[in-house]
Design a protein around this motif. Structure first.
Motif, PDB file in Angstrom:
ATOM      1  N   ILE A  69       0.491  -1.497  -0.122  1.00 27.94           N
ATOM      2  CA  ILE A  69      -0.317  -0.047  -0.244  1.00 27.94           C
ATOM      3  C   ILE A  69       0.989   1.383  -0.013  1.00 27.94           C
ATOM      4  N   GLY A  70       2.223   1.368  -0.056  1.00 31.04           N
ATOM      5  CA  GLY A  70       3.062   2.146  -0.592  1.00 31.04           C
ATOM      6  C   GLY A  70       3.527   3.120   1.067  1.00 31.04           C
ATOM      7  N   ILE A  71       3.640   1.845   2.268  1.00 32.49           N
ATOM      8  CA  ILE A  71       4.286   2.832   3.236  1.00 32.49           C
ATOM      9  C   ILE A  71       4.770   2.159   3.056  1.00 32.49           C
ATOM     10  N   GLU A  72       6.137   2.723   4.081  1.00 29.44           N
ATOM     11  CA  GLU A  72       7.970   1.631   4.102  1.00 29.44           C
ATOM     12  C   GLU A  72       7.483   0.253   5.048  1.00 29.44           C
ATOM     13  N   PRO A  73       7.660  -0.876   4.602  1.00 30.54           N
ATOM     14  CA  PRO A  73       8.274  -1.468   6.044  1.00 30.54           C
ATOM     15  C   PRO A  73       8.936  -1.942   6.947  1.00 30.54           C
ATOM     16  N   GLU A  74      10.076  -1.398   6.562  1.00 28.95           N
ATOM     17  CA  GLU A  74      10.843  -0.622   7.670  1.00 28.95           C
ATOM     18  C   GLU A  74      11.009   0.214   9.253  1.00 28.95           C
ATOM     19  N   ARG A  75       8.650   0.218   8.439  1.00 27.17           N
ATOM     20  CA  ARG A  75       8.390   0.841   9.937  1.00 27.17           C
ATOM     21  C   ARG A  75       8.043  -0.484  11.239  1.00 27.17           C
ATOM     22  N   VAL A  76       7.679  -1.181  10.697  1.00 28.78           N
ATOM     23  CA  VAL A  76       7.153  -2.356  11.683  1.00 28.78           C
ATOM     24  C   VAL A  76       8.619  -3.627  11.631  1.00 28.78           C
ATOM     25  N   GLU A  77       8.936  -3.592  13.110  1.00 36.19           N
ATOM     26  CA  GLU A  77      10.103  -4.899  13.065  1.00 36.19           C
ATOM     27  C   GLU A  77       9.743  -6.049  14.245  1.00 36.19           C
ATOM     28  N   MET A  78      10.666  -7.066  13.756  1.00 33.03           N
ATOM     29  CA  MET A  78      10.545  -7.647  15.232  1.00 33.03           C
ATOM     30  C   MET A  78      12.136  -8.302  15.789  1.00 33.03           C
ATOM     31  N   TYR A  79      12.333  -7.519  17.136  1.00 26.34           N
ATOM     32  CA  TYR A  79      13.531  -8.600  17.613  1.00 26.34           C
ATOM     33  C   TYR A  79      13.848  -9.467  18.764  1.00 26.34           C
ATOM     34  N   ASN A  80      14.447 -10.172  18.619  1.00 23.57           N
ATOM     35  CA  ASN A  80      14.109 -11.211  19.608  1.00 23.57           C
ATOM     36  C   ASN A  80      15.449 -10.981  20.366  1.00 23.57           C
ATOM     37  N   LEU A  81      15.631 -11.309  22.086  1.00 21.74           N
ATOM     38  CA  LEU A  81      16.367 -10.548  23.202  1.00 21.74           C
ATOM     39  C   LEU A  81      15.636 -11.476  23.986  1.00 21.74           C
ATOM     40  N   SER A  82      16.332 -11.394  25.270  1.00 23.23           N
ATOM     41  CA  SER A  82      15.910 -12.289  26.552  1.00 23.23           C
ATOM     42  C   SER A  82      15.596 -11.021  27.349  1.00 23.23           C
ATOM     43  N   SER A  83      15.228 -11.210  29.145  1.00 22.00           N
ATOM     44  CA  SER A  83      14.555 -10.727  29.419  1.00 22.00           C
ATOM     45  C   SER A  83      16.061  -9.729  30.503  1.00 22.00           C
TER      46      SER A  83
END
Length: 120
Positions: A69-83
């Motif tokens: 839809i023309g919005i930069e996909p980089e605006r949404v991300e996922m990261y994995n890390l421990s507490s």
């Protein structure tokens, strides 16, 4: 240790990232969030077994939708890390904030008539 991360970052805690749904991510973007990221358990260490893996797929799907839809996909991300990686969490918050500043305001918010009235 006191962690410092940008005040623009709003933390929403959930029992497991597996509870984050596609609609939550899209609603955040629709309501004007310039960026959204999910911080989940390290892969293979989810207390609910596969919650973080399922959510990674949801995030990738949302990125695909945004791109279409023309919005930069980089605006949404996922990261994995421990507490135990609080310093890494703060680092990710700073990195994500810098990335969003570089991208500029969300085009959704810029085209929102309510936002335009508030700006006037």
């Amino acid at each position: 240790m006191r962690l410092n991360y940008p005040s623009e970052v709003k933390v929403i805690q959930v029992p497991c990232t597996g509870r984050v749904d596609i609609i939550h991510l899209l609603n955040a973007v629709e309501k004007g969030a310039d960026g959204v990221y999910v911080a989940g358990c390290l892969e293979g260490e989810c207390h609910y077994l596969t919650g973080n893996i399922k959510t990674r797929k949801k995030v990738e799907y949302v990125k695909k939708i945004l791109g279409e839809i023309g919005i930069e996909p980089e605006r949404v991300e996922m990261y994995n890390l421990s507490s135990a990686q609080g310093a890494r969490f703060a680092e990710i918050a700073r990195e994500m904030t810098a990335k969003i500043r570089e991208l500029g305001p969300s085009p959704v918010r810029m085209n929102d008539p309510v936002s335009e009235k508030k700006a006037a």
